[in-house]
Design a protein around this motif. Structure first.
Motif, short mmCIF file in Angstrom:
data_model
loop_
_atom_site.label_atom_id
_atom_site.label_comp_id
_atom_site.label_asym_id
_atom_site.label_seq_id
_atom_site.Cartn_x
_atom_site.Cartn_y
_atom_site.Cartn_z
N GLU A 172 0.84 -1.18 0.00
CA GLU A 172 0.00 0.00 0.00
C GLU A 172 0.89 1.24 0.00
OE1 GLU A 172 -3.32 0.51 -0.12
OE2 GLU A 172 -3.74 -1.62 -0.37
N GLY A 173 0.51 2.24 -0.76
CA GLY A 173 1.30 3.46 -0.83
C GLY A 173 2.26 3.43 -1.99
N TRP A 174 2.81 4.61 -2.31
CA TRP A 174 3.69 4.73 -3.46
C TRP A 174 5.04 4.11 -3.15
CZ3 TRP A 174 1.51 5.80 -7.80
CH2 TRP A 174 2.29 6.07 -8.93
N PRO A 175 5.60 3.30 -4.06
CA PRO A 175 6.86 2.60 -3.79
C PRO A 175 8.06 3.55 -3.73
CG PRO A 175 6.22 2.28 -6.07
CD PRO A 175 5.07 3.00 -5.41
N ASP A 176 9.01 3.23 -2.85
CA ASP A 176 10.24 4.02 -2.75
C ASP A 176 11.16 3.77 -3.93
OD1 ASP A 176 9.43 5.15 -0.35
OD2 ASP A 176 10.27 3.49 0.82
N ASP A 177 11.13 2.54 -4.44
CA ASP A 177 11.93 2.22 -5.62
C ASP A 177 11.11 1.31 -6.52
OD1 ASP A 177 12.50 -0.70 -4.90
OD2 ASP A 177 13.35 0.34 -3.18
N GLU A 178 11.47 1.26 -7.77
CA GLU A 178 10.72 0.48 -8.76
C GLU A 178 11.30 -0.92 -8.87
OE1 GLU A 178 10.37 2.54 -12.42
OE2 GLU A 178 9.60 4.38 -11.49
N GLY A 179 10.70 -1.86 -8.14
CA GLY A 179 11.12 -3.25 -8.25
C GLY A 179 10.63 -3.83 -9.56
N SER A 180 10.57 -5.13 -9.65
CA SER A 180 10.14 -5.74 -10.91
C SER A 180 8.94 -6.64 -10.69
CB SER A 180 11.29 -6.54 -11.52
OG SER A 180 11.68 -7.58 -10.67
N HIS A 181 8.00 -6.55 -11.63
CA HIS A 181 6.85 -7.45 -11.69
C HIS A 181 6.12 -7.57 -10.36
CE1 HIS A 181 7.55 -8.60 -15.79
NE2 HIS A 181 8.77 -8.96 -15.53
N CYS A 182 5.53 -6.50 -9.92
CA CYS A 182 4.68 -6.59 -8.73
C CYS A 182 3.54 -5.58 -8.85
CB CYS A 182 5.49 -6.35 -7.45
SG CYS A 182 6.00 -4.65 -7.20
N PHE A 183 2.44 -5.88 -8.18
CA PHE A 183 1.31 -4.99 -8.11
C PHE A 183 1.35 -4.22 -6.80
CE2 PHE A 183 -0.22 -8.03 -11.23
CZ PHE A 183 -0.91 -7.21 -12.13
N PHE A 184 0.80 -3.00 -6.83
CA PHE A 184 0.62 -2.27 -5.58
C PHE A 184 -0.61 -1.37 -5.73
CE2 PHE A 184 3.14 0.74 -8.04
CZ PHE A 184 2.64 1.98 -7.69
N ALA A 185 -1.23 -1.07 -4.62
CA ALA A 185 -2.41 -0.21 -4.60
C ALA A 185 -2.04 1.13 -3.98
CB ALA A 185 -3.54 -0.86 -3.81
N TYR A 186 -2.58 2.19 -4.56
CA TYR A 186 -2.35 3.53 -4.05
C TYR A 186 -3.63 4.33 -4.23
CZ TYR A 186 -0.42 8.24 -3.59
OH TYR A 186 -0.19 9.54 -3.20
N ASP A 187 -4.18 4.82 -3.13
CA ASP A 187 -5.40 5.61 -3.17
C ASP A 187 -6.53 4.86 -3.86
OD1 ASP A 187 -6.94 7.81 -2.57
OD2 ASP A 187 -6.32 8.96 -4.34
N GLY A 188 -6.58 3.54 -3.64
CA GLY A 188 -7.66 2.72 -4.19
C GLY A 188 -7.48 2.27 -5.61
N VAL A 189 -6.40 2.70 -6.29
CA VAL A 189 -6.15 2.37 -7.69
C VAL A 189 -5.06 1.31 -7.76
CG1 VAL A 189 -5.50 3.29 -9.95
CG2 VAL A 189 -6.82 4.70 -8.35
N LEU A 190 -5.15 0.39 -8.72
CA LEU A 190 -4.20 -0.71 -8.85
C LEU A 190 -3.14 -0.38 -9.90
CD1 LEU A 190 -3.52 -3.62 -7.92
CD2 LEU A 190 -4.89 -4.44 -9.84
N TYR A 191 -1.87 -0.49 -9.50
CA TYR A 191 -0.74 -0.22 -10.38
C TYR A 191 0.14 -1.46 -10.50
CZ TYR A 191 -2.01 4.67 -9.52
OH TYR A 191 -2.69 5.86 -9.41
N HIS A 192 0.93 -1.49 -11.56
CA HIS A 192 1.85 -2.60 -11.78
C HIS A 192 3.23 -2.05 -12.12
CE1 HIS A 192 3.89 -5.68 -14.38
NE2 HIS A 192 3.51 -6.43 -13.38
N ILE A 193 4.26 -2.67 -11.55
CA ILE A 193 5.63 -2.31 -11.88
C ILE A 193 6.21 -3.40 -12.75
CG2 ILE A 193 7.93 -1.75 -10.99
CD1 ILE A 193 6.64 -0.91 -8.39
N GLY A 194 6.57 -3.05 -13.98
CA GLY A 194 7.15 -4.00 -14.89
C GLY A 194 8.67 -4.00 -14.80
N ASP A 195 9.26 -5.06 -15.27
CA ASP A 195 10.71 -5.20 -15.21
C ASP A 195 11.38 -4.23 -16.18
OD1 ASP A 195 13.26 -6.04 -14.75
OD2 ASP A 195 13.05 -8.00 -15.70
N GLY A 196 11.88 -3.13 -15.66
CA GLY A 196 12.59 -2.16 -16.48
C GLY A 196 11.71 -1.24 -17.29
N VAL A 197 10.38 -1.28 -17.09
CA VAL A 197 9.49 -0.45 -17.90
C VAL A 197 8.75 0.59 -17.07
CG1 VAL A 197 9.16 -2.23 -19.63
CG2 VAL A 197 7.56 -2.08 -17.71
N GLY A 198 8.99 0.64 -15.78
CA GLY A 198 8.37 1.64 -14.94
C GLY A 198 7.00 1.24 -14.42
#
Length: 355
Positions: A172-198
């Motif tokens: 929960e909350g905005w990530p401190d660093d961009e890891g790879s291939h994981c989901f996270f929620a922020y303010d009720g919205v679902l985001y995904h961090i891709g490997d090297g794509v932001g």
């Protein structure tokens, strides 16, 4: 009436229920093995009977992939468990690692869904068009086709599309660093961090009642159908970090009036234009859209394809930076065969603004 069933390959659920129980069950708790035929039976019990609460928390093996093999490989609505079910209210998912079939599509009364942390992989469509689910938990390590996966262009994931009032995750909350291939929620919205794509905006909850939304700085990409059926949204602002989006991100956002693109360099599909793929891409089905703001000072820095499918483009005013109106009016976009099919003059008006 409620009851608990322990099911096996040799003794499936359908062999344990009698005709009288089928239409009287309001709550069922399941353990053990459940296959596709049992799921379709449960679906009919809910559609035509009293079943409102389905607890599959004790299910350790869910074998429903054979549903895809019906109808010459096409899974029709009749073979999707709980497809367009207007009675089911609560579901507890099984403690399995993978679910590889479509389930719970267009269940408008579904309000509570419990997804276990054991779930590691989902198939192409589950929990779609279920806007009234109060909260959807998404494990951070869940595997779903995303915009930069090889197969996602031809086999996109529609999971969670047009669903939920709020997303939650382990992160929960905005990530401190961009890891790879994981989901996270922020303010009720679902985001995904891709490997090297932001960071990608994966799903906006369709049941969210906000009328304005600003995509956070740091998001680089908007996934397919990310805002589908967000009926309350009237204005969306894309921060300058957003550089691209995929197919129909705002489809059926029928209240949307204004879209603001703050990036000065905007593309579709991972920063590449795709005009040769046809007009089904980009923005569409936005009947009340009236205003589009572009911060790009040069029209060639924007992929015109993203406007091409708007049926009401002639009713939309385009706002461009001061001193840029003429360059937009004079700019023509060539089709792949070299002919001029599109231009910014298709907008109702082109006006300037101070950015």
């Amino acid at each position: 009436m409620n009851k608990t069933f322990t099911c096996t390959h040799d003794l499936p659920l359908r062999m344990q229920l009698n005709d009288e129980e089928l239409l009287k069950m309001s709550e069922i708790h399941l353990k053990g093995f459940i296959d596709g035929d049992d799921m379709l039976l449960l679906s009919k019990m809910s559609k035509y009977g009293r079943l409102r609460f389905l607890d599959m928390g004790g299910v350790t093996e869910l074998a429903v992939s054979h549903l895809y093999e019906l109808d010459d490989g096409e899974c029709s609505g009749n073979h999707i468990p709980f497809y367009q079910n207007d009675r089911l209210e609560e579901v507890i998912f099984p403690h399995v690692k993978m679910i590889d079939a479509q389930m719970f599509v267009d269940c408008k009364k579904l309000r509570k869904v419990v997804i276990p942390k054991t779930l590691h992989e989902l198939g192409e469509e589950i929990l779609s068009d279920c806007p009234n689910v109060e909260e959807i938990y998404v494990p951070s390590n869940l595997i779903l086709p995303t915009s930069h996966d090889w197969n996602s262009f031809f086999f996109p994931s529609y999971s969670f599309m047009g669903s939920g009032k709020r997303f939650v995750s382990d992160n929960e909350g905005w990530p401190d660093d961009e890891g790879s291939h994981c989901f996270f929620a922020y303010d009720g919205v679902l985001y995904h961090i891709g490997d090297g794509v932001g960071i990608e905006l994966y799903r906006y909850p369709a049941g969210d009642e906000r009328t304005e939304f600003v995509i956070p700085d740091g998001v680089t990409h908007i996934c397919k159908f990310a805002f589908l059926n967000a009926q309350h949204l009237k204005s969306v602002t894309m921060s300058s970090s957003v550089r691209s989006f995929e197919e129909n991100p705002f489809e059926k956002c029928h209240s949307l009036e204004t879209i603001i693109f703050k990036s000065e360099d905007y593309r579709m599909y991972s920063l590449e234009d795709v005009s040769n793929l046809g007009s089904q891409l980009g923005l569409k089905d936005l009947p009340h859209l009236k205003h589009i703001y572009l911060y790009a000072k040069r029209p060639e820095n924007v992929c015109f394809d993203m406007f091409h499918s708007l049926d009401n483009l002639g009713e939309v005013t385009l706002y461009v930076p001061r001193s840029c109106k003429k360059v937009y009016e004079d700019f023509d976009v060539e089709w792949i065969d070299g002919s001029v099919k599109k231009s910014y003059r298709r907008f109702h008006h082109i006006e300037e603004f101070d950015n």
